[in-house]
Design a protein around this motif. Structure first.
Motif, PDB file in Angstrom:
ATOM      1  N   ILE A  17     -15.959 -47.540 -23.823  1.00 35.85           N
ATOM      2  CA  ILE A  17     -16.716 -48.770 -24.085  1.00 35.85           C
ATOM      3  C   ILE A  17     -15.910 -49.689 -25.008  1.00 35.85           C
ATOM      4  CG2 ILE A  17     -18.885 -49.705 -25.002  1.00 35.85           C
ATOM      5  CD1 ILE A  17     -20.057 -46.841 -24.565  1.00 35.85           C
ATOM      6  N   PHE A  18     -15.332 -49.104 -26.035  1.00 31.21           N
ATOM      7  CA  PHE A  18     -14.544 -49.878 -27.004  1.00 31.21           C
ATOM      8  C   PHE A  18     -13.325 -50.506 -26.332  1.00 31.21           C
ATOM      9  CE2 PHE A  18     -11.293 -50.219 -30.353  1.00 31.21           C
ATOM     10  CZ  PHE A  18     -11.988 -50.931 -31.312  1.00 31.21           C
ATOM     11  N   LYS A  32     -21.193 -58.613 -13.962  1.00 27.29           N
ATOM     12  CA  LYS A  32     -21.774 -57.567 -14.800  1.00 27.29           C
ATOM     13  C   LYS A  32     -20.812 -57.164 -15.920  1.00 27.29           C
ATOM     14  CE  LYS A  32     -25.037 -55.126 -11.773  1.00 27.29           C
ATOM     15  NZ  LYS A  32     -25.336 -53.808 -11.154  1.00 27.29           N
ATOM     16  N   MET A  33     -19.528 -57.079 -15.604  1.00 29.77           N
ATOM     17  CA  MET A  33     -18.543 -56.678 -16.610  1.00 29.77           C
ATOM     18  C   MET A  33     -18.538 -57.645 -17.784  1.00 29.77           C
ATOM     19  SD  MET A  33     -15.474 -55.452 -14.042  1.00 29.77           S
ATOM     20  CE  MET A  33     -14.202 -55.498 -15.297  1.00 29.77           C
ATOM     21  N   GLU A  68     -20.196 -48.255 -16.950  1.00 29.35           N
ATOM     22  CA  GLU A  68     -19.767 -47.615 -15.707  1.00 29.35           C
ATOM     23  C   GLU A  68     -20.382 -48.300 -14.493  1.00 29.35           C
ATOM     24  OE1 GLU A  68     -19.057 -43.037 -14.508  1.00 29.35           O
ATOM     25  OE2 GLU A  68     -21.144 -43.556 -14.923  1.00 29.35           O
ATOM     26  N   ALA A  69     -21.654 -48.716 -14.600  1.00 27.42           N
ATOM     27  CA  ALA A  69     -22.354 -49.345 -13.479  1.00 27.42           C
ATOM     28  C   ALA A  69     -21.704 -50.662 -13.071  1.00 27.42           C
ATOM     29  CB  ALA A  69     -23.817 -49.580 -13.844  1.00 27.42           C
ATOM     30  N   VAL A  76     -18.334 -49.097 -11.061  1.00 29.35           N
ATOM     31  CA  VAL A  76     -18.455 -48.088 -10.005  1.00 29.35           C
ATOM     32  C   VAL A  76     -19.688 -48.387  -9.165  1.00 29.35           C
ATOM     33  CG1 VAL A  76     -18.726 -45.623  -9.547  1.00 29.35           C
ATOM     34  CG2 VAL A  76     -17.361 -46.373 -11.511  1.00 29.35           C
ATOM     35  N   PRO A  77     -19.580 -48.390  -7.824  1.00 28.02           N
ATOM     36  CA  PRO A  77     -18.414 -47.973  -7.020  1.00 28.02           C
ATOM     37  C   PRO A  77     -17.326 -49.030  -6.881  1.00 28.02           C
ATOM     38  CG  PRO A  77     -20.203 -48.597  -5.587  1.00 28.02           C
ATOM     39  CD  PRO A  77     -20.746 -48.697  -6.970  1.00 28.02           C
ATOM     40  N   GLU A  78     -17.610 -50.274  -7.298  1.00 22.64           N
ATOM     41  CA  GLU A  78     -16.596 -51.318  -7.252  1.00 22.64           C
ATOM     42  C   GLU A  78     -16.792 -52.258  -8.428  1.00 22.64           C
ATOM     43  OE1 GLU A  78     -18.891 -54.353  -4.152  1.00 22.64           O
ATOM     44  OE2 GLU A  78     -17.305 -53.033  -3.436  1.00 22.64           O
ATOM     45  N   LEU A  79     -15.746 -52.992  -8.761  1.00 16.92           N
ATOM     46  CA  LEU A  79     -15.811 -53.886  -9.910  1.00 16.92           C
ATOM     47  C   LEU A  79     -16.743 -55.057  -9.657  1.00 16.92           C
ATOM     48  CD1 LEU A  79     -12.036 -54.073 -10.918  1.00 16.92           C
ATOM     49  CD2 LEU A  79     -13.805 -52.580 -11.849  1.00 16.92           C
ATOM     50  N   ASP A  80     -17.670 -55.261 -10.582  1.00 14.44           N
ATOM     51  CA  ASP A  80     -18.587 -56.397 -10.526  1.00 14.44           C
ATOM     52  C   ASP A  80     -18.274 -57.249 -11.764  1.00 14.44           C
ATOM     53  OD1 ASP A  80     -20.756 -58.157 -10.859  1.00 14.44           O
ATOM     54  OD2 ASP A  80     -22.122 -56.799  -9.804  1.00 14.44           O
TER      55      ASP A  80
END
Length: 303
Positions: free
Chosen positions: A217-218, A174-175, A163-164, A167-171
């Protein structure tokens, strides 16, 4: 408290996840199984619709017959075992009602009714609550013993990481990082526990903290990764270890024919087989595509 209405906010969260979650041919399994739960799911939805329209006797008849053949579940957003207890009381079928109530607490964590007349139904149900506060507390302890706290905490941490990154925006950095990190963890979890649906980690309304959703998550893994597990997930569904709704969401997010949904769990960009949609959904025990919205409005008419 006997009439433990499941948190409306959590219900809405689960409902929205189902609607907004982003093809495969209709699978058949050769896996020999003592019980095929697909007919169970179909009947549970039928009993749910009857309950919501105050046909308590018919709903009771379906569930009572069903639970003689199948070990009952308490499916997220449906709560069929709680419905069974409510219908038992409302129709005067109160033989062994205390045993049924005890099972509701020890196996499912409590009794939660979602019905437009839930307050008046609750007043009837409370008369049959012969359990003391201490007894309820001890039965709920039995419920929580079913779940491995290490596993649940691990999935909760993974969910927060996932989620981090969004949110609040796509990183995107990190993704990608967490997608790779979680891929290894998902493989480890499934190898040890199988796919952890609500029966493995607990229902969203049973814990005080925010819902822990392994499905999200999956689904954020690559399609090539998810494809490896679809046969296992189908078998889980048939064997009663995965709700058909969750299976359908994962399939629709993994296989898209012409970027359209097979089971109708994706609102956009459209349906692969609109004329066959409900018959396709029936093959895995799902009701018609409009059912969830209809049922939600029935349960919460003021929303």
């Amino acid at each position: 408290m006997f009439f433990s209405l499941k948190n409306k906010k959590l219900f809405i969260v689960g409902f929205i996840v189902t609607l907004l979650s982003c093809k495969t041919s209709i699978n058949k399994t050769n896996n020999a199984s003592d019980v095929n739960y697909i007919p169970y799911y179909s009947q549970v939805y039928k009993a749910d619709s009857l309950f919501l329209t105050n046909n308590f006797q018919k709903s009771y008849n379906i569930l009572d017959s069903l639970f003689q053949k199948y070990e009952p579940h308490e499916t997220e957003n449906i709560n069929e075992y709680s419905t069974y207890i409510a219908c038992s009381v409302l129709t005067g079928n109160i033989d062994n009602i205390e045993i049924k109530i005890r099972k509701g607490y020890s196996k499912f964590g409590g009794i939660g009714i979602t019905h437009p007349k839930r307050d008046s139904i609750g007043k009837v149900l409370i008369k049959y609550n012969l359990l003391t506060i201490e007894e309820k507390r001890n039965l709920r302890k039995e419920y929580f013993k079913q779940f491995d706290p290490v596993l649940r905490n691990r999935i909760e941490r993974m969910f927060k990481e996932d989620e981090a990154a969004r949110v609040p925006e796509l990183d995107y950095v990190k993704m990608r990082f967490y997608q790779k990190k979680h891929k290894k963890e998902i493989e480890e979890i499934i190898a040890k526990y199988g796919y952890p649906d609500y029966q493995v980690i607990g229902s969203t309304g049973s814990f005080e903290e925010l819902p822990v959703n392994f499905m999200i998550i999956f689904m954020h893994q690559k399609d090539s990764f998810k494809k490896k597990y679809l046969k296992m997930l189908y078998d889980n569904m048939v064997n009663g270890k995965l709700a058909p709704e969750e299976y359908a969401i994962i399939v629709d997010r993994t296989y898209l024919e012409k970027k359209k949904s097979i089971y109708g769990t994706i609102i956009q960009p459209g349906l692969a087989y609109p004329k066959k949609l409900d018959s396709i959904r029936t093959t895995i025990g799902l009701p018609n595509v409009d059912y969830q919205m209809w049922a939600f409005k029935k349960r919460f008419p003021d929303t």
